[in-house]
Structures are given as C-alpha cells and as structure tokens.
Write a protein that holds these residues in place. Structure first.
Motif, mmCIF file in Angstrom:
data_model
loop_
_atom_site.group_PDB
_atom_site.id
_atom_site.type_symbol
_atom_site.label_atom_id
_atom_site.label_comp_id
_atom_site.label_asym_id
_atom_site.label_seq_id
_atom_site.Cartn_x
_atom_site.Cartn_y
_atom_site.Cartn_z
ATOM 1 N N ASP A 186 0.841 -1.205 0.000
ATOM 2 C CA ASP A 186 0.000 0.000 0.000
ATOM 3 C C ASP A 186 0.879 1.260 0.000
ATOM 4 O O ASP A 186 1.987 1.267 0.548
ATOM 5 N N VAL A 187 0.372 2.298 -0.607
ATOM 6 C CA VAL A 187 1.077 3.578 -0.681
ATOM 7 C C VAL A 187 0.272 4.601 0.118
ATOM 8 O O VAL A 187 -0.880 4.889 -0.217
ATOM 9 N N LEU A 188 0.883 5.125 1.169
ATOM 10 C CA LEU A 188 0.162 6.008 2.105
ATOM 11 C C LEU A 188 0.494 7.483 1.864
ATOM 12 O O LEU A 188 1.614 7.835 1.503
ATOM 13 N N THR A 189 -0.505 8.313 2.079
ATOM 14 C CA THR A 189 -0.347 9.766 2.016
ATOM 15 C C THR A 189 -1.053 10.361 3.236
ATOM 16 O O THR A 189 -2.098 9.844 3.638
ATOM 17 N N VAL A 190 -0.501 11.404 3.795
ATOM 18 C CA VAL A 190 -1.106 12.040 4.972
ATOM 19 C C VAL A 190 -1.573 13.453 4.615
ATOM 20 O O VAL A 190 -0.818 14.227 4.022
ATOM 21 N N GLU A 191 -2.814 13.762 4.966
ATOM 22 C CA GLU A 191 -3.308 15.131 4.817
ATOM 23 C C GLU A 191 -3.506 15.736 6.198
ATOM 24 O O GLU A 191 -4.162 15.143 7.061
ATOM 25 N N THR A 192 -2.938 16.903 6.383
ATOM 26 C CA THR A 192 -2.982 17.612 7.666
ATOM 27 C C THR A 192 -3.827 18.865 7.505
ATOM 28 O O THR A 192 -3.682 19.583 6.514
ATOM 29 N N LYS A 193 -4.694 19.103 8.470
ATOM 30 C CA LYS A 193 -5.446 20.368 8.475
ATOM 31 C C LYS A 193 -5.258 21.032 9.837
ATOM 32 O O LYS A 193 -5.391 20.367 10.875
ATOM 33 N N ILE A 194 -4.958 22.319 9.841
ATOM 34 C CA ILE A 194 -4.799 23.065 11.092
ATOM 35 C C ILE A 194 -6.189 23.495 11.564
ATOM 36 O O ILE A 194 -6.888 24.231 10.866
#
Lengths: 153, 153
Positions: free
Chosen positions: B97-105
């Motif tokens: 699997d290829v993971l990506t992280v999205e961050t929101k303040i």
C-alpha cells in the motif's frame, strides 16, 4: 502462559507487564525511521531543546507499550485494535529508561456485528523506573470469545 | 524547503505529504519488534484471521504518519507532540500500500507556560492509493514561534 479469551477477562481486571529497557541505540533507530526530529536523534542537538537532552519519540513509547500489552494479555488469536483515545505523554522517555505497562479492563461487551468476538475497553498506563507516567491512553480492542461446545438454540 | 514557525501557519491551512510505500518486509519487521500478532507476521496464519491476509500494525501506520507529517510541515526545531485523540484505523494497511497524509490546522494559540511556543490543534488523515482512509486522528503539538527582533515592552 495460556492464551486468554474474552471469557477469561472481567471488568476491573488489572495486568502488569514485564519491564523493558529503552536503549539509546533503539531510541535513535526508531526516530531515524519514523520521527526524525533533533530531540530524538542527537545528544548534542537535543541539549539545545526544551528537553535538554535526548528523548524517545512518543510513537516509540506507544509501539513499546503495544509490545508489552500484547505479551502480557496474550489474547488467543490476537487483540485487534479498534481505536485509541486520550493518548498523552506527560513525561519524556530517556535513553536507558525501563518501561512497564499496567492495563485495566474498564468495560466489556459482545460485538454486535461479529458475535464470535467481544470488545474490551481498557486503560494502559506506561511508567518508567521511577514510577513516573510516560504515557497513558484509553483503547478499544476486539478479542475472540471461547468456542462453546453446543450452539445456543 | 524553509522550516516553518508557528507564525507561518494559520487555521484552515492544509498540507499533503509525499506518498510512502509500505513494503511487506518493513510491515513484518515492525510487527516482530512491536506488535507480534499473527495477522501482522505471517501470510499463512493471517489467512485464517478476519483480515484474510497480512495487515500492518496500527502503530506502524501511526509511526509512518508521523514521519510523513514531520517531513511535510518541517517545523523549525521540531513539533513536540502533546497528545492524540480519536485515533482510529477504519481500513487495514496491506503490503505494498502507498500512504499519504493530509494535515489540516484546526486551531492555534500561544502557549501560556512557554510563550516562545505556540500550540496547534490539527487533524491528520492517512489514506491509501485507493483513497480509503486507513487512519485518522486529532493531535496537539507545540511549535516554536519566530523570534521577534524587538522585545515587547
């Protein structure tokens, strides 16, 4: 040690893990892979931070806590983590610290969607050799129920 | 990329990490060290579990998320984790699997006890190559403020 099923646990049960030492080599090794920040990587640079020295990544403490928890409860066919709440790191873990995990079973119920499993709510508190809390959390995990010999009518 | 200070962030800001592939070797290696349960260790044994195959430890997903978060935000002198809430793993991570992280303040404030720092509240959502959420959490972290040239009177 015999593997534990859901049926072997009850609300209020407490478990204490074996101790586990966090070596400097492993502390830095984990940080290089997963949390490459100066206060986890280098003695010298960590001196200049608010930690005034090298500290373990909170995720390293969490991973070591999981290892101690898994070994201590030894659930039959595993404990499947569903979620974690209120994960806190009130004190830093330093090289050479010796960690112990105490688990308390807070609540239990049979899974509605998977009646072969039960869901336990638990608290894990990780302390160092001076009894200082380095991590606390609440967690829910799915644990297998013992097979009954006769199916219920 | 320039390092970010507290002052460089604002509520509503979103960040997306680079992708990161979870190899089978690393998945099993992490589990051996930190989460030695059959569904994280062996293809054959994992087939017999409710996962019907090998899956990553949730703590491995959490650690990889930290790595991607640290690289993406690149906070000046580091981001110090204060705590995590509502950590969930709604879908399993599988080998390859290829993971990506999205961050929101979500929120920001100056630290009362350490006025050189600000505290940010953020949401991190980790997805796989099919856009399925494999982890979500809320977190608080302490981030350094930019030094002002003149001290306030």
């Amino acid at each position: 040690m015999k593997a534990r099923y859901f049926d072997d646990l009850k609300v209020g049960d407490r478990f204490k893990s074996e101790p586990l030492r966090v070596t400097e080599k492993k502390l830095i090794g984990f940080a290089r892979k997963f949390d490459p920040q100066m206060f986890h990587l280098s003695h010298k640079e960590a001196q200049r931070t608010i930690f005034k020295g090298l500290t373990a990544s909170g995720w390293h403490t969490a991973a070591l806590t999981m290892r101690l928890f898994v070994q201590t409860l030894n659930c039959a066919n595993g404990a499947i983590g569903l979620g974690v709440d209120k994960l806190r790191w009130p004190n830093a873990v330093r090289p050479g610290d010796v960690l112990t995990v105490e688990t308390k079973i807070l609540a239990m119920r049979v899974s509605r969607s998977r009646p072969r499993y039960g869901i336990i709510r638990l608290r894990n508190v990780t302390t160092n050799q001076r009894g200082e809390v380095v991590q606390r959390m609440l967690a829910s995990a799915m644990v297998q129920r013992r097979k009954t010999k006769r199916a219920k009518k």
